[in-house]
Design a protein around this motif. Structure first.
Motif, PDB file in Angstrom:
ATOM      1  N   PRO A  91       0.828  -1.211   0.000  1.00  0.00           N
ATOM      2  CA  PRO A  91       0.000   0.000   0.000  1.00  0.00           C
ATOM      3  C   PRO A  91       0.858   1.255   0.000  1.00  0.00           C
ATOM      4  CG  PRO A  91      -0.031  -1.061   2.156  1.00  0.00           C
ATOM      5  CD  PRO A  91       0.651  -2.011   1.222  1.00  0.00           C
ATOM      6  N   LYS A 140      -6.290   6.703  -6.134  1.00  0.00           N
ATOM      7  CA  LYS A 140      -7.400   6.210  -5.312  1.00  0.00           C
ATOM      8  C   LYS A 140      -6.967   5.165  -4.284  1.00  0.00           C
ATOM      9  CE  LYS A 140      -8.771   2.736  -8.767  1.00  0.00           C
ATOM     10  NZ  LYS A 140      -8.347   1.582  -7.963  1.00  0.00           N
ATOM     11  N   ASP A 141      -5.775   4.598  -4.430  1.00  0.00           N
ATOM     12  CA  ASP A 141      -5.286   3.602  -3.476  1.00  0.00           C
ATOM     13  C   ASP A 141      -4.300   4.187  -2.471  1.00  0.00           C
ATOM     14  OD1 ASP A 141      -6.732   1.445  -4.649  1.00  0.00           O
ATOM     15  OD2 ASP A 141      -5.234   1.363  -6.251  1.00  0.00           O
ATOM     16  N   TYR A 193      -2.706   6.415   0.692  1.00  0.00           N
ATOM     17  CA  TYR A 193      -2.969   6.901   2.041  1.00  0.00           C
ATOM     18  C   TYR A 193      -2.089   8.136   2.233  1.00  0.00           C
ATOM     19  CZ  TYR A 193      -4.962   2.250   2.607  1.00  0.00           C
ATOM     20  OH  TYR A 193      -5.719   1.108   2.441  1.00  0.00           O
ATOM     21  N   GLU A 223      -8.660  11.780  -5.327  1.00  0.00           N
ATOM     22  CA  GLU A 223      -9.293  10.546  -4.868  1.00  0.00           C
ATOM     23  C   GLU A 223      -8.248   9.718  -4.125  1.00  0.00           C
ATOM     24  OE1 GLU A 223     -12.344   9.539  -4.984  1.00  0.00           O
ATOM     25  OE2 GLU A 223     -13.252  11.028  -6.300  1.00  0.00           O
ATOM     26  N   THR A 224      -8.488   9.404  -2.858  1.00  0.00           N
ATOM     27  CA  THR A 224      -7.556   8.609  -2.069  1.00  0.00           C
ATOM     28  C   THR A 224      -8.338   7.606  -1.215  1.00  0.00           C
ATOM     29  OG1 THR A 224      -7.599  10.074  -0.135  1.00  0.00           O
ATOM     30  CG2 THR A 224      -6.006  10.609  -1.883  1.00  0.00           C
ATOM     31  N   ARG A 225      -7.617   6.620  -0.673  1.00  0.00           N
ATOM     32  CA  ARG A 225      -8.231   5.744   0.325  1.00  0.00           C
ATOM     33  C   ARG A 225      -8.351   6.477   1.656  1.00  0.00           C
ATOM     34  NH1 ARG A 225      -8.063   0.242   0.557  1.00  0.00           N
ATOM     35  NH2 ARG A 225      -9.279   0.577   2.457  1.00  0.00           N
ATOM     36  N   TYR A 226      -7.398   7.382   1.904  1.00  0.00           N
ATOM     37  CA  TYR A 226      -7.365   8.071   3.200  1.00  0.00           C
ATOM     38  C   TYR A 226      -6.571   9.352   3.034  1.00  0.00           C
ATOM     39  CZ  TYR A 226      -5.810   9.004   8.031  1.00  0.00           C
ATOM     40  OH  TYR A 226      -5.525   9.588   9.242  1.00  0.00           O
ATOM     41  N   LYS A 257      -7.799   0.832   6.121  1.00  0.00           N
ATOM     42  CA  LYS A 257      -7.262  -0.176   5.197  1.00  0.00           C
ATOM     43  C   LYS A 257      -8.011  -1.501   5.332  1.00  0.00           C
ATOM     44  CE  LYS A 257      -2.887  -2.495   4.009  1.00  0.00           C
ATOM     45  NZ  LYS A 257      -3.140  -3.869   4.463  1.00  0.00           N
ATOM     46  N   GLU A 294     -10.961  -1.874   6.748  1.00  0.00           N
ATOM     47  CA  GLU A 294     -12.417  -1.645   6.851  1.00  0.00           C
ATOM     48  C   GLU A 294     -12.956  -2.185   8.170  1.00  0.00           C
ATOM     49  OE1 GLU A 294     -14.055  -3.463   3.351  1.00  0.00           O
ATOM     50  OE2 GLU A 294     -13.563  -1.737   2.094  1.00  0.00           O
TER      51      GLU A 294
END
Length: 532
Positions: free
Chosen positions: A104, A167-168, A170, A190-193, A251, A253
């Motif tokens: 990641p 988008k992936d 952090y 756009e990100t995961r976090y 990560k 969820e």
């Protein structure tokens, strides 16, 4: 460079690839040993024999990369039968496909003490780390783990421009005095976090600036700030643990929280709600937001009409969201707890409420609103609460909530019953019975409008079989039964809100919200007085 050296280089550079390795062959297989690298773009290094079997392995390897999971691929060089490749060789091959280069991506904006500590913590957790700053001294190699990508710009914006934010990713923003420049640059990515280290007061100032700059409110809400978990962290190393704990929560969820509070071990926060229509959903929203773990039950094809604000809608297919809370269908006990772990609400098909015995919740709430008791008993849970007429507190439940509109709406009754059902729908702009749509005959429902549509008096709203259902007045379609359901004559299939555009079909109603608050009051009162 041999194939394993190439794989090691790709892994070090965190470039996604799959490694296919022949593990078993029989008969006239094109090869009996061999390895092949498959990159995300479909290009290959090495071979497992060529031809149709190799093309199939490549397809499976690309699927494995998308799923981020290894798999075993089998192929038979025959025309027919299981795993047939449409070939005449007659052999068979089994290939193991594993995936690599999928660490990641952690992007650190600012190379100060906190992000240095974050980098050290993230390194042992397997993250691929990039750090950007406008100060060369801050980016000195000795401050960061081996393999960290260090990016320098003349300004913070120029440094951020060099980052691959997707988008992936952090993203952690922790700068000295460049928070506004950094968050303004990143907020639309756009990100995961995306996390921002700032005090509560600074957060308010920065968010106000973003709003004044025209940033969409949904983007602002996605920013984790103040960043991390509240563990009393003070040193950079403690703050780093707090931040990485929050990133891992996202990560994986996970719902977060202490393991001792897991609902598998501790049912004190577990609530089973019978029914998943709009009123039950209003209750669930209040309880979920108050920190309770909510499970809901309903029949296989619920006949609610306020579908846009009913968690039971998920039983017809996809997960649904009401006021930012997601509900998903669960098929068994394991799925129930998996959905709870994702901080969502599971809904199960359970007309007889057998899950009360399976889950052993501390609280059970009958929110079916059938106007009579359809099987709820006081001993189904330590604390049992029911809504509306058909129940007697002290007999078949511990408390009953008044659901008739008026002065007593939401009153909690601990001994006795609620007012009888009036049979009169709520008054909206002077309309009661007139705004309700009912089936003119028995048959299957087919609608011609959708929730939120504005209609005029006389418009055809739906058909029951061949019989039309027309709008009795103009307004907004606020309730509508799901298509394809069989109904009896006179069954309520929808309603029209005469307020038209001023109506709101997307959020919990005032009545449902009030009743949800009363349920919460009853739960806390009974917990204090009956379980202490």
């Amino acid at each position: 460079m041999n194939i394993f050296a190439k794989a090691a280089q790709l892994e070090q550079d965190n470039i996604p690839f799959a490694l296919a390795n022949i593990i078993e062959t029989r008969g006239s297989a094109p090869r009996h040993s061999g390895q092949m690298i498959v990159k995300a773009d479909g290009s290959i290094i090495g071979t497992v024999g060529g031809g149709m079997i190799e093309r199939y392995v490549i397809e499976q390897a690309l699927e494995a990369l998308k799923e981020r999971k290894p798999r075993v691929v089998k192929g038979r060089m025959t025309r027919n039968g299981p795993d047939a490749m449409g070939m005449d060789c007659g052999g068979a091959m089994t290939v193991f496909v594993d995936v690599y280069g999928l660490r990641p991506s952690l992007i650190l904006i600012g190379a100060g003490h906190v992000n240095r500590a974050v980098a050290q913590a993230a390194h042992v957790l397997g993250f691929d780390i990039s750090v950007a700053d406008a100060y060369a001294d801050s980016l000195a190699e000795e401050h960061f783990p081996a393999g960290t990508k260090r990016l320098l710009g003349d300004t913070m914006e120029e440094a951020i421009d060099q980052l691959d934010i997707n988008k992936d990713s952090y993203v952690v923003i922790a700068t000295n005095h460049q928070d506004q420049d950094a968050i303004s640059k990143v907020v639309d990515c756009e990100t995961r976090y995306t996390g921002l280290m700032a005090s509560r007061r600074k957060v308010q100032t920065l968010f106000t600036h973003l709003r004044q700059s025209g940033v969409d409110e949904a983007r602002i809400k996605n920013i984790h700030s103040p960043i991390g978990f509240n563990i009393g962290a003070e040193t950079p190393e403690e703050i780093a643990i707090s931040i990485m704990a929050e990133i891992l929560k996202v990560k994986h969820e996970s719902a977060g929280g202490q393991l001792k509070d897991d609902t598998r071990l501790n049912q004190n926060k577990l609530v089973l709600v019978r029914g998943a229509g709009d009123m039950a959903t209003g209750v669930a929203v209040r309880l979920f937001n108050a920190g309770f773990k909510v499970v809901m039950t309903d029949i296989a094809k619920p006949t609610m009409i306020r579908c846009s604000v009913s968690f039971g809608q998920c039983l017809f297919g996809e997960p649904v969201q009401v006021e930012g809370i997601t509900a998903c269908k669960a098929n068994n006990k394991d799925e129930v707890f998996a959905i709870i772990d994702r901080n969502q609400i599971p809904v199960v098909v359970d007309e007889e409420c057998s899950y009360a015995g399976t889950l052993k919740p501390t609280f059970l709430v009958d929110a079916i609103l059938a106007k009579h008791n359809v099987g709820t008993q006081k001993d189904m849970a330590p604390i049992t609460i029911a809504l509306g007429p058909g129940f007697t507190a002290g007999k078949d439940c511990d408390a009953v909530i008044e659901t008739n509109r008026g002065h007593h709406l939401g009153r909690v009754i601990y001994q006795g019953a609620t007012q009888p059902n009036t049979g009169v729908p709520g008054n909206i702009a002077g309309y009661t019975h007139q705004r309700v749509l009912r089936a003119p005959c028995a048959g299957v429902m087919h609608s011609h409008v959708k929730l939120g549509d504005l209609v005029q008096e006389g418009d055809v709203i739906a058909h029951i079989g061949d019989s039309p259902v027309v709008a009795p007045l103009g307004g907004m379609v606020r309730g509508l039964l799901n298509n394809g359901l069989s109904v009896r004559e006179g069954f309520k299939i929808g309603d029209i809100d005469p307020r038209g555009e001023e109506a709101d079909y997307t959020t919990v109603s005032d009545k449902a919200r009030a009743i949800g608050g009363s349920v919460l009051e009853a739960m806390l009162h009974l917990e204090q007085h009956t379980m202490s």
